[in-house]
Write a protein that holds these residues in place. Structure first.
Motif, PDB file in Angstrom:
ATOM      1  N   LEU A  57      67.587  46.139  23.304  1.00  0.00           N
ATOM      2  CA  LEU A  57      68.884  46.259  23.973  1.00  0.00           C
ATOM      3  C   LEU A  57      69.830  47.153  23.184  1.00  0.00           C
ATOM      4  N   LEU A  58      69.814  47.023  21.859  1.00  0.00           N
ATOM      5  CA  LEU A  58      70.644  47.897  21.030  1.00  0.00           C
ATOM      6  C   LEU A  58      70.213  49.351  21.153  1.00  0.00           C
ATOM      7  N   SER A  59      68.921  49.556  21.375  1.00  0.00           N
ATOM      8  CA  SER A  59      68.448  50.932  21.528  1.00  0.00           C
ATOM      9  C   SER A  59      69.039  51.578  22.775  1.00  0.00           C
ATOM     10  N   LEU A  60      69.287  50.794  23.812  1.00  0.00           N
ATOM     11  CA  LEU A  60      69.894  51.344  25.028  1.00  0.00           C
ATOM     12  C   LEU A  60      71.320  51.824  24.772  1.00  0.00           C
ATOM     13  N   VAL A  61      72.011  51.161  23.841  1.00  0.00           N
ATOM     14  CA  VAL A  61      73.376  51.572  23.499  1.00  0.00           C
ATOM     15  C   VAL A  61      73.356  52.930  22.805  1.00  0.00           C
ATOM     16  N   THR A  62      72.296  53.177  22.025  1.00  0.00           N
ATOM     17  CA  THR A  62      72.206  54.432  21.276  1.00  0.00           C
ATOM     18  C   THR A  62      71.320  55.456  21.968  1.00  0.00           C
ATOM     19  N   PHE A  63      71.170  55.342  23.272  1.00  0.00           N
ATOM     20  CA  PHE A  63      70.270  56.232  24.009  1.00  0.00           C
ATOM     21  C   PHE A  63      70.655  57.697  23.866  1.00  0.00           C
TER      22      PHE A  63
END
Length: 167
Positions: A57-63
């Motif tokens: 989920l955090l990776s989606l923030v840093t997409f």
């Protein structure tokens, strides 16, 4: 509560030669190295899976930043896939991953995890990193489908109908 205890007993115990219930340990044949109770295994599984989901989920923030996205997404995937080791043990997990049915998907997945990390950390190429992540997702999906009876056949038939090609 009795149903949970029976489920734990069925999942985590085996009968020895005399027919007595014997508790399996986390490492299968390597008894005594690391013994976890069934509740500890479930907590480990849940914690590792939750950590993997949080990383994803955090990776989606840093997409927008593919390098950070690749790192968080790959760590999340590895943690989520590794969480099942708490339930079935690393030996059984390793055997299942390199089973004849899953060996190609496992190899592609592991290669893409390495490739994504190399592209993100060493090469710093955003396009290659995103391509590696996309192939990683496809390999992980194909690997996951191998655990569902006839799922790969259904997906393959769907691709034949939709794209007029076979996987």
């Amino acid at each position: 509560m009795d149903a949970l205890r029976r489920l734990q007993q069925n999942l985590f115990s085996a009968e020895d030669e005399e027919g007595q219930q014997q508790e399996d340990d986390l490492l299968g044949d390597y008894q005594g190295l690391c013994n976890l109770s069934p509740i500890q295994r479930i907590y480990g599984f849940g914690g590792c899976l939750l950590a993997g989901l949080v990383f994803m989920l955090l990776s989606l923030v840093t997409f927008v930043r593919p390098i950070k996205f690749a790192l968080l997404f790959t760590l999340g995937n590895v943690a989520a896939v590794g969480s099942t080791t708490f339930i079935i043990g690393p030996t059984q997990q390793f055997k299942m991953m390199f089973d004849r049915v899953r060996v190609l998907a496992t190899a592609i997945y592991a290669g893409c995890v390495l490739l994504a990390l190399i592209c993100a950390l060493l090469i710093h190429n955003k396009i290659l990193t995103l391509i590696a992540i996309i192939v990683e997702i496809c390999a992980l999906t194909w690997y996951g489908l191998s655990y569902i009876p006839f799922a790969r056949k259904i997906v393959s038939d769907m691709f034949i109908r939709v794209f007029d090609t076979e996987i």
